[in-house]
Enzyme design. Structure first.
Site, PDB file in Angstrom:
ATOM      1  CD1 TRP A   1      -3.141   1.380   0.673  1.00  0.00           C
ATOM      2  CD2 TRP A   1      -1.591   2.284   1.921  1.00  0.00           C
ATOM      3  NE1 TRP A   1      -3.650   2.646   1.198  1.00  0.00           N
ATOM      4  CE2 TRP A   1      -2.411   3.408   1.659  1.00  0.00           C
ATOM      5  CE3 TRP A   1      -0.502   3.114   2.674  1.00  0.00           C
ATOM      6  CZ2 TRP A   1      -2.700   4.543   2.188  1.00  0.00           C
ATOM      7  CZ3 TRP A   1      -0.558   4.092   3.367  1.00  0.00           C
ATOM      8  CH2 TRP A   1      -1.555   5.057   3.035  1.00  0.00           C
ATOM      9  CG  HIS A   2       3.112   2.370   3.492  1.00  0.00           C
ATOM     10  ND1 HIS A   2       2.544   1.463   4.219  1.00  0.00           N
ATOM     11  CD2 HIS A   2       3.125   3.753   4.070  1.00  0.00           C
ATOM     12  CE1 HIS A   2       2.294   2.011   5.213  1.00  0.00           C
ATOM     13  NE2 HIS A   2       2.537   3.237   5.295  1.00  0.00           N
ATOM     14  N   GLY A   3       3.884   1.717  -1.392  1.00  0.00           N
ATOM     15  CA  GLY A   3       4.613   2.149  -2.232  1.00  0.00           C
ATOM     16  C   GLY A   3       4.779   0.821  -3.367  1.00  0.00           C
TER      17      GLY A   3
END
Lengths: 473, 322
Positions: A324-326
């Protein structure tokens, strides 16, 4: 339009003034919120507006269709459309190139060359946040936790509410939408608290985060010129930069919402004082943790199917959280690293029913262990930030290797420790309550303190405004 | 309006006023600390400096404006460092018979030149000539550096022309320094602590600064990009032309020699005023220590060439009845 820009300094008071002038007409007021939010979002790139408008329309329509039918299969069908549309958008804009590149590299590693079909895709700002918010709404309607909203303007305002649109907190319809559909009353104390939160958020972002960012960049970009201890410091500086940046944004978002009589949920509860990684995730980006708990962890069985299943679920959630973060393998490794420190503490508590420190009865010893736990947790998190910030796995590996092989060397940039010291001092001794950033009762001292914050902000603010780090998600 | 909203707005306005008051007191306290140490002032504000001669120039400008001479025509030189480092007002004055003063500063654009001109015209001194240097390689930029210079290196920054420069530039750090130095220099206490630099510039008087010939390292860039004139600079140029027309001041626009700059002759079309183009000046380029600036000995021949051109223009205008 950034929160730390002159444009926002003009935008917010104008919206505030018009908002309360229209207080007698809820529909017009919500229309103003919607217009202001679209203006705010469109100021980055007007093309992004089509995406959020599409996402809003899909979830509005699907939720109404879900509520109209009593047949489970039909309800599931409409839910699937909503999730597919939202995740489809997210996956395409955020992960398409990552998956294509990974696929191509995987085949290349076994000697099979493929021509990549990557595209020049711009990542729409805040897409990870508002798609999660809209999906949560539709799922809650499906679960019959809430009734679908029939007011399209109010619903659109809920999805696009500008204070929290771009980087959270990820709100639930039961909290935010219910406030949007009801008449708001101006609350003097709430508005004053809002202004104080905005001031404190700006201080954290402009003074602490952006200053630490200047120390972080050369350490990561020219790591070979620095010592092993500098590599650890790079993680420490970046950890605090991330905290000051993201929580600063959240404070400004919550403060801006308070000015409009709307309460957003807290997203941070002094996470850098956590005594374990488990505690950290109860205090950091709380809205995302709650989202994963309610919509992934619990549906997967949560902790109810035994410790092994719970551990499996936690591990999967952390990998997804990393993704989700990257769109990079470094984030997935980061997620796995977090899980590696989270799971033992979780398992211990499940087995023994209390944290490890619960076995220590001596108060002084408990205090020492607490402080040591906080320091250890900060170091663990700082190392994890090396994966987070690195461009690729190899980059993080060489920095880690240097940190270990070239340890106990002098710090090249100790001056940035001052910023961490100032932040820790204020949070520990002055702030204490995360919803009340300036709890000084004496009026003169309070004005003096606020003036000091403003002067510090003015001295540090850059005319080339630094973006918030979480915008990249 | 809801009474609570009114109360809130009043509270915000009160807080802003309180901040202004606290900041004023803070400035006085910081100014007072300069009697004992320069460190506290350096923590918060820019430090004044002697390099570039601005501190002396600001006070000499006022002295020149206060001086009267009915027999000698007076001329004001404006522009950036391509004027105050390259064009010697003593030589220019001697060869043209005009009492020149150089009110240029680092990266000073046409906008700030306009503010200084208006300041000078508010004095009682008659100004007969304006020698306006226009740095065509830098006239797309803003005037931050020049405004900082005129603010912190100014014995009296609390004046209209400085305020106008600061307001035009409108950068928050500039405002903070303007406010502080205005307060500091109004107070009877407060020591000036100049930034000490390894510097070989000498202030020669009349706003002119010179670098000695052999100490400054020579560095020439192979290519200098020329920017478009900004709308602000263009508007100020037109304003200066209008002012000169109304006041019967003879304006000469000066385009300096800049090494390896792509000079755009198209800009000549917008300038109908008398023009001295030093682009074709036959000066030895080894006399430049960078693409813009001359060593001290280079300023002699350069200024003499400009003076000859100035006199030719002046004679031409005399014959044309201007």
């Amino acid at each position: 339009m950034l929160f730390n820009s002159f444009d926002y300094l003009i935008f917010l008071p104008v919206v505030f003034a018009l908002y309360w002038l229209l207080n007698s007409n809820l529909k017009l007021q919500n229309l103003l919120v919607l217009s202001a939010s679209y203006f705010f979002y469109g100021s980055w790139d007007w093309r992004f507006l089509f995406l959020i408008a599409f996402s809003t329309f899909v979830d509005y329509s699907c939720s109404i269709q879900i509520s109209r039918s009593s047949r489970l299969r039909v309800r599931k069908w409409w839910l699937a459309i909503s999730i597919f549309a939202n995740l489809g958008l997210l996956c395409f804009f955020k992960y398409y190139n990552f998956f294509v590149d990974s696929w191509v590299n995987m085949f290349a590693s076994i000697g099979y060359e493929m021509s990549p079909w990557t595209m020049n895709i711009i990542l729409p700002l805040g897409i990870s946040f508002y798609t999660f918010q809209t999906m949560a709404y539709t799922i809650d309607v499906y679960r019959r936790k809430i009734e679908p909203c029939k007011d399209y303007i109010a619903f659109s305002a809920f999805i696009s509410f500008f204070p929290q649109l771009v980087a959270g907190p990820i709100e639930r319809a039961s909290d935010l939408l219910t406030q949007v559909t009801k008449t708001r009353t101006f609350n003097y104390i709430q508005s004053v608290q809002g202004l104080r939160l905005i001031l404190w958020g700006l201080f954290k972002k402009v003074v602490i985060a952006d200053s630490l960012g200047k120390g972080v960049a050369p350490l990561f970009n020219h790591w070979s010129e620095y010592t092993g201890t500098d590599m650890l410091m790079a993680g420490v500086f970046f950890a605090f930069q991330m905290y000051a940046d993201f929580s600063g944004y959240a404070d400004i978002a919550i403060g801006s919402a308070k000015l409009m009589g709307i309460e957003l949920r807290s997203n941070f509860r002094f996470p850098m004082f956590s005594k374990s990684v488990l505690e950290f995730w109860q205090r950091w980006h709380i809205s995302l943790t709650k989202w994963f708990t309610d919509y992934l962890y619990i549906p997967m069985g949560g902790s109810k199917k035994g410790l092994a299943i719970a551990i499996r679920n936690i591990f999967i959630i952390f990998l997804i959280s990393g993704l989700w973060h990257g769109a990079n393998w470094t984030f997935i490794v980061w997620g796995a690293y977090q899980a590696a420190f989270y799971i033992p503490v979780f398992a211990y508590r499940k087995i023994y029913g209390k944290p490890m420190i619960g076995h220590i009865h001596n108060a002084a010893l408990r205090h020492i262990v607490n402080v040591g736990s906080v320091v250890f947790t900060v170091l663990v998190l700082s190392v994890s930030r090396l994966f987070y910030r690195a461009e690729h796995i190899g980059h993080s590996y060489v920095m880690l290797k240097k940190m270990v092989t070239d340890a106990f060397t002098p710090i090249s940039t100790p001056q940035y420790l001052w910023y961490i010291g100032i932040l820790v001092f204020i949070e520990l001794f002055i702030r204490r309550d995360e919803r009340n950033p300036i709890p000084i009762k004496n009026t003169f001292l309070r004005y003096l303190y606020c003036s000091a914050l403003i002067v510090a902000i003015l001295l540090h603010i850059d005319s080339h405004n630094q973006e918030f780090l979480y915008f990249q998600f | 309006m809801n009474p609570s909203v009114k109360k809130f707005i009043v509270r915000v306005l009160f807080a802003v006023t309180a901040f202004a008051g606290i900041y004023t007191v803070f400035s006085v306290i910081v100014a007072a600390t300069t009697v004992f140490t320069p460190d506290i002032e350096s923590l918060f504000f820019y430090k004044p400096y002697m390099n570039g001669g601005q501190y002396q120039r600001a006070s000499d400008l006022d002295k020149w404006l206060d001086s009267r001479s009915n027999s000698t025509p007076s001329g004001l030189m404006l522009g950036s460092s391509v004027v105050f480092l390259n064009v010697d007002p003593f030589i220019l004055g001697k060869k043209t018979g005009i009492d020149f003063f150089c009110a240029a500063s680092s990266s000073q654009d046409v906008v700030n030149s306009q503010h200084i001109l208006e300041h000078c015209l508010r004095s009682k001194k008659r100004i007969d000539y304006i020698f306006l240097g226009v740095n065509y390689a830098r006239w797309g930029t803003n005037n931050y550096e020049s405004s900082i210079d005129w603010t912190i290196n100014n014995y009296k920054p609390y004046r209209r022309y400085v305020f106008e420069m600061v307001a035009t530039c409108n950068e928050h750090l500039l405002w903070m320094n303007f406010f502080y130095y205005s307060i500091k220099r109004m107070l009877p206490f407060g020591q000036e602590h100049f930034r000490v630099e390894k510097d070989d510039s000498r202030y020669m008087g009349k706003g002119f600064v010179c670098y000695t010939d052999y100490e400054r390292t020579r560095k020439i860039e192979p290519f200098i990009e020329v920017s478009q004139m900004s709308t602000g600079n263009y508007a100020s140029l037109k304003k200066i032309i209008t002012i000169c027309e109304h006041r019967n001041i003879k304006l000469v626009i000066f385009l300096p020699k800049i090494l390896n700059a792509q000079y755009d002759s198209g800009m000549l079309r917008i300038i109908k005023e008398p023009l001295i183009t030093a682009v074709t000046c036959p000066i030895d380029t080894n006399l430049f220590y960078d693409n813009y600036h001359l060593y001290c000995k280079g300023t002699v021949s350069y200024t003499e060439w400009i003076a000859d051109k100035f006199n030719q223009l002046h004679q031409y205008n005399k014959r044309a009845g201007n």
